[in-house]
Write an enzyme that holds these catalytic residues in place. Structure first.
Site, PDB file in Angstrom:
ATOM      1  N   LYS A 247      66.110  37.251 -13.422  1.00  0.00           N
ATOM      2  CA  LYS A 247      65.166  36.767 -12.400  1.00  0.00           C
ATOM      3  C   LYS A 247      63.816  36.479 -13.053  1.00  0.00           C
ATOM      4  O   LYS A 247      63.219  37.355 -13.680  1.00  0.00           O
ATOM      5  CB  LYS A 247      65.011  37.823 -11.299  1.00  0.00           C
ATOM      6  CG  LYS A 247      63.923  37.498 -10.258  1.00  0.00           C
ATOM      7  CD  LYS A 247      63.849  38.561  -9.151  1.00  0.00           C
ATOM      8  CE  LYS A 247      62.657  38.343  -8.221  1.00  0.00           C
ATOM      9  NZ  LYS A 247      62.525  39.387  -7.180  1.00  0.00           N
ATOM     10  N   ASP A 252      55.118  36.956  -7.531  1.00  0.00           N
ATOM     11  CA  ASP A 252      55.739  37.039  -6.211  1.00  0.00           C
ATOM     12  C   ASP A 252      54.690  37.430  -5.170  1.00  0.00           C
ATOM     13  O   ASP A 252      54.401  38.609  -4.968  1.00  0.00           O
ATOM     14  CB  ASP A 252      56.888  38.067  -6.240  1.00  0.00           C
ATOM     15  CG  ASP A 252      57.605  38.152  -4.899  1.00  0.00           C
ATOM     16  OD1 ASP A 252      57.337  37.307  -4.019  1.00  0.00           O
ATOM     17  OD2 ASP A 252      58.443  39.068  -4.739  1.00  0.00           O
ATOM     18  N   LYS A 259      53.048  39.154   1.097  1.00  0.00           N
ATOM     19  CA  LYS A 259      52.971  40.595   0.863  1.00  0.00           C
ATOM     20  C   LYS A 259      51.560  41.093   1.176  1.00  0.00           C
ATOM     21  O   LYS A 259      50.595  40.341   1.039  1.00  0.00           O
ATOM     22  CB  LYS A 259      53.238  40.894  -0.628  1.00  0.00           C
ATOM     23  CG  LYS A 259      54.672  40.772  -1.075  1.00  0.00           C
ATOM     24  CD  LYS A 259      54.786  41.159  -2.554  1.00  0.00           C
ATOM     25  CE  LYS A 259      56.201  40.971  -3.089  1.00  0.00           C
ATOM     26  NZ  LYS A 259      57.181  41.873  -2.483  1.00  0.00           N
ATOM     27  N   ASP A 270      57.471  40.328 -11.833  1.00  0.00           N
ATOM     28  CA  ASP A 270      58.709  39.920 -11.173  1.00  0.00           C
ATOM     29  C   ASP A 270      59.574  38.974 -12.022  1.00  0.00           C
ATOM     30  O   ASP A 270      60.595  38.490 -11.559  1.00  0.00           O
ATOM     31  CB  ASP A 270      58.381  39.296  -9.806  1.00  0.00           C
ATOM     32  CG  ASP A 270      59.416  39.609  -8.750  1.00  0.00           C
ATOM     33  OD1 ASP A 270      60.174  40.580  -8.939  1.00  0.00           O
ATOM     34  OD2 ASP A 270      59.486  38.865  -7.750  1.00  0.00           O
ATOM     35  N   ASP A 329      60.034  36.457   1.249  1.00  0.00           N
ATOM     36  CA  ASP A 329      59.806  37.458   0.203  1.00  0.00           C
ATOM     37  C   ASP A 329      61.124  37.965  -0.400  1.00  0.00           C
ATOM     38  O   ASP A 329      61.118  38.669  -1.415  1.00  0.00           O
ATOM     39  CB  ASP A 329      58.987  38.622   0.780  1.00  0.00           C
ATOM     40  CG  ASP A 329      58.365  39.486  -0.305  1.00  0.00           C
ATOM     41  OD1 ASP A 329      58.371  39.064  -1.484  1.00  0.00           O
ATOM     42  OD2 ASP A 329      57.873  40.587   0.027  1.00  0.00           O
ATOM     43  N   ARG A 333      67.007  36.752  -4.796  1.00  0.00           N
ATOM     44  CA  ARG A 333      68.434  36.455  -4.585  1.00  0.00           C
ATOM     45  C   ARG A 333      68.681  34.962  -4.469  1.00  0.00           C
ATOM     46  O   ARG A 333      69.768  34.473  -4.782  1.00  0.00           O
ATOM     47  CB  ARG A 333      68.939  37.236  -3.359  1.00  0.00           C
ATOM     48  CG  ARG A 333      68.287  36.865  -2.065  1.00  0.00           C
ATOM     49  CD  ARG A 333      68.426  37.981  -1.020  1.00  0.00           C
ATOM     50  NE  ARG A 333      67.505  39.092  -1.271  1.00  0.00           N
ATOM     51  CZ  ARG A 333      67.453  40.198  -0.533  1.00  0.00           C
ATOM     52  NH1 ARG A 333      68.260  40.366   0.498  1.00  0.00           N
ATOM     53  NH2 ARG A 333      66.596  41.152  -0.830  1.00  0.00           N
TER      54      ARG A 333
HETATM   55  N1  BES Z   1      60.058  41.419  -6.227  1.00  0.00           N
HETATM   56  C1  BES Z   1      60.329  42.096  -5.010  1.00  0.00           C
HETATM   57  C2  BES Z   1      60.955  43.483  -5.221  1.00  0.00           C
HETATM   58  C3  BES Z   1      60.082  44.529  -5.870  1.00  0.00           C
HETATM   59  C4  BES Z   1      59.355  45.393  -5.088  1.00  0.00           C
HETATM   60  C5  BES Z   1      60.066  44.672  -7.237  1.00  0.00           C
HETATM   61  C6  BES Z   1      58.576  46.373  -5.697  1.00  0.00           C
HETATM   62  C7  BES Z   1      59.276  45.649  -7.834  1.00  0.00           C
HETATM   63  C8  BES Z   1      58.534  46.503  -7.060  1.00  0.00           C
HETATM   64  C9  BES Z   1      61.291  41.276  -4.165  1.00  0.00           C
HETATM   65  O1  BES Z   1      61.190  39.908  -4.303  1.00  0.00           O
HETATM   66  C10 BES Z   1      60.980  41.587  -2.746  1.00  0.00           C
HETATM   67  O2  BES Z   1      59.917  41.249  -2.308  1.00  0.00           O
HETATM   68  N2  BES Z   1      61.943  42.196  -2.047  1.00  0.00           N
HETATM   69  C11 BES Z   1      61.767  42.548  -0.705  1.00  0.00           C
HETATM   70  C12 BES Z   1      63.021  42.162   0.025  1.00  0.00           C
HETATM   71  C13 BES Z   1      62.912  42.228   1.534  1.00  0.00           C
HETATM   72  C14 BES Z   1      61.933  41.190   2.041  1.00  0.00           C
HETATM   73  C15 BES Z   1      64.264  42.007   2.107  1.00  0.00           C
HETATM   74  C16 BES Z   1      61.537  44.048  -0.627  1.00  0.00           C
HETATM   75  O3  BES Z   1      62.146  44.782  -1.425  1.00  0.00           O
HETATM   76  O4  BES Z   1      60.728  44.480   0.179  1.00  0.00           O
HETATM   77 ZN    ZN Z   2      60.466  39.223  -6.059  1.00  0.00          ZN
HETATM   78 MN    MN Z   3      59.749  39.045  -3.028  1.00  0.00          MN
END
Ligand code: BES
Ligand code: ZN
Ligand code: MN
Length: 479
Positions: A247, A252, A259, A270, A329, A333
């Site tokens: 990835k 992000d 966020k 990220d 966010d 995936r």
């Molecule tokens: N890059 C983030 C995941 C992440 C969070 C990595 C904290 C490192 C530290 C990912 O893209 C994300 O935002 N995931 C969301 C998914 C949700 C919206 C379904 C999450 O984990 O909150």
């Molecule tokens: Zn992310």
């Molecule tokens: Mn994200």
């Protein structure tokens, strides 16, 4: 940093001698010689400073002319010594010896397979720092490690250096601020990885032609155009084939599903999956391992610009499946979907992806452990074994197919978010839709991709997590 095979403790010399001690003050290699040279002072000293040889404990004793070193550093190894204990002890020694120009050690003389490589990796990583943006960096004088009574170890030193270089590359890329890593700049870095790695870069127009709808949907809100980077290492003597996917979200923000400010602070991280794939591909090629590697990193930025994908929009990924984007966010995936479908077409023996994919995985396993999910128990076992050999912590989570309905969409083949619970699993279930049932293992590195403080060979910031596991995995495929 120079690492050389040296002669005996008395013949060499330097600013510091590092000797290991096990629990109960069981002397490691060289420690008895030091004790004899300093007649009796060592025990009194170690007692006075409460040194019990616990893992990570160190004590430094200045010496006069009894030994040809400025001081002796005793490093605790705890009760059980394995390769990871050596890496950590060497890392601690390096991190705390910044002012000693020449350091000699006997750590590699402990009776462990791969001891020299482990000491080299740990020491080089322990000496790592990211100073590019400091106008007045703390000087690091430490530039020479002498392995006492080492014998013929040049090859092991060289492989240790190759692995540490791969990890350091990944750390550098993660630590670099997002402003300095537009997707095209990362693609250029891929091009320069190794002469034996062939690189194809798909720009925005080429991505559209290829049908990388997931990558383009995430890129839509960014002013900096995306790149799909495909790296191929194809040695003539390959006996297995490995597909790697990483990835590569250079920042992000969450996109329109923005966020909160606090959660954005570390989101330059990220792209740690892509960074690990870069570092590992470079190391595998440099080691000349007889494994065919196709490594693909979708690289973009998740931003809320005027053209951004909206919640409710639907995209078509590379394999023709459609995804309803309900939360922008959950972007990782989407870009991985294209990359996984693309590598699945090359019919590799094994697909491994690395991604800072879900906060849920970090909640489940904490900041140091990666989640492992996949569709094939043998493949998972192989990756878990490689991680153990490399000294990286991973833990399996179930790919529970009963949860697949959590990502059912009312208008498309799937939606990109599940319910509140089980976020690491529902994310992996979406990825599973794109691997065409080929053996596949997913590493969610949201926790361990970054460290919040210095510890043994880890420096605060990007850790390069995954590089060492991937190198061990390639080694295990090519015995
Ligand atoms: N890059 C983030 C995941 C992440 C969070 C990595 C904290 C490192 C530290 C990912 O893209 C994300 O935002 N995931 C969301 C998914 C949700 C919206 C379904 C999450 O984990 O909150
Ligand atoms: Zn992310
Ligand atoms: Mn994200």
């Amino acid at each position: 940093m120079e690492i050389v095979a040296g002669a005996g403790i008395g013949e060499e010399g330097g600013d510091r001698l590092v000797v290991p001690v096990l629990s109960g003050l069981t002397w490691g290699p060289g420690a008895a010689e030091v004790r004899d040279a300093l007649d009796g002072r060592v025990e009194t000293f170690l007692e006075a400073v409460d040194f019990e040889a616990k893992r990570g404990q160190v004590a430094v004793l200045p010496v006069d002319d009894q030994l040809p070193y400025g001081d002796v550093m005793f490093v605790g190894l705890g009760d059980e010594v394995d390769a990871e204990a050596l890496r950590r002890a060497a890392g601690t020694a390096a991190a705390r010896s910044a002012r000693s120009r020449t350091v000699a050690t006997t750590l590699h003389r402990l009776d462990i397979d791969g001891a020299v490589e482990a000491v080299a990796v740990g020491y080089l990583l322990g000496a790592y720092s990211f100073d590019r943006y400091r106008s007045d960096p703390t000087p690091r004088r430490n530039d020479r490690l002498v392995l006492i009574d080492a014998g013929e170890v040049e090859d092991e030193i060289a492989s240790g250096r190759t692995i540490a270089d791969g990890v350091a590359l990944a750390r550098d890329l993660v630590n670099e601020p997002a402003v300095a890593k537009p997707p095209e700049a990362l693609a250029e870095i891929a091009r320069g990885l190794s002469e034996s790695v062939r690189v194809d870069v798909y720009d925005e127009a080429a991505c559209a032609e290829m049908g990388f709808g997931g990558l383009l949907a995430v890129a839509a809100g960014s002013a900096r155009p995306p790149r799909m980077v495909v790296m191929r290492y194809e040695p003539d003597d390959a006996t297995a084939s490995l597909a790697l996917v990483g990835k590569g979200i250079v920042f992000d923000s969450g996109g329109l599903s923005l966020k909160p400010a606090k959660s954005m602070e570390e989101m330059k991280t990220d792209m740690a999956g892509a960074a690990a794939v870069f570092g590992a591909t470079k190391a595998i090629a440099s080691l000349g391992l007889p494994v065919k590697v196709v490594a693909v990193t979708p690289i973009t930025e998740n931003m809320p610009g005027g053209g951004a994908t909206r919640p409710g929009d639907v995209l078509t990924a590379y394999n023709g499946k459609t995804i309803e984007v309900l939360n922008t966010d959950a972007e990782g995936r989407l870009v991985l979907a294209d990359a996984l479908a693309y590598v699945a077409e090359t019919e590799p023996d094994l697909i491994v992806d690395l991604a800072t994919l879900t906060g849920a995985c970090k909640v489940a396993l904490g900041p140091k452990i990666a989640g492992v999910l996949g569709n094939d128990d043998d493949a998972i076992g192989r990756v878990v074994g490689a991680a153990r050999a490399a000294g990286e912590s991973v833990w399996q989570l179930p790919l529970e197919r009963e949860y697949r309905k959590m990502i059912d969409s009312s208008i498309a083949d799937m939606k990109n978010t599940g319910e509140r619970w089980g976020g690491a699993i529902t994310a992996a279930l979406l990825l599973d839709e794109f691997v065409d049932d080929r053996p596949w293992v997913h590493l969610d590195i949201a926790g361990p991709a970054r460290a919040s403080s210095d510890e043994h060979y880890i420096a605060k910031g990007g850790t390069g997590f995954g590089v060492r596991t991937l190198v061990e995995l390639a080694r295990s495929l090519a015995p």
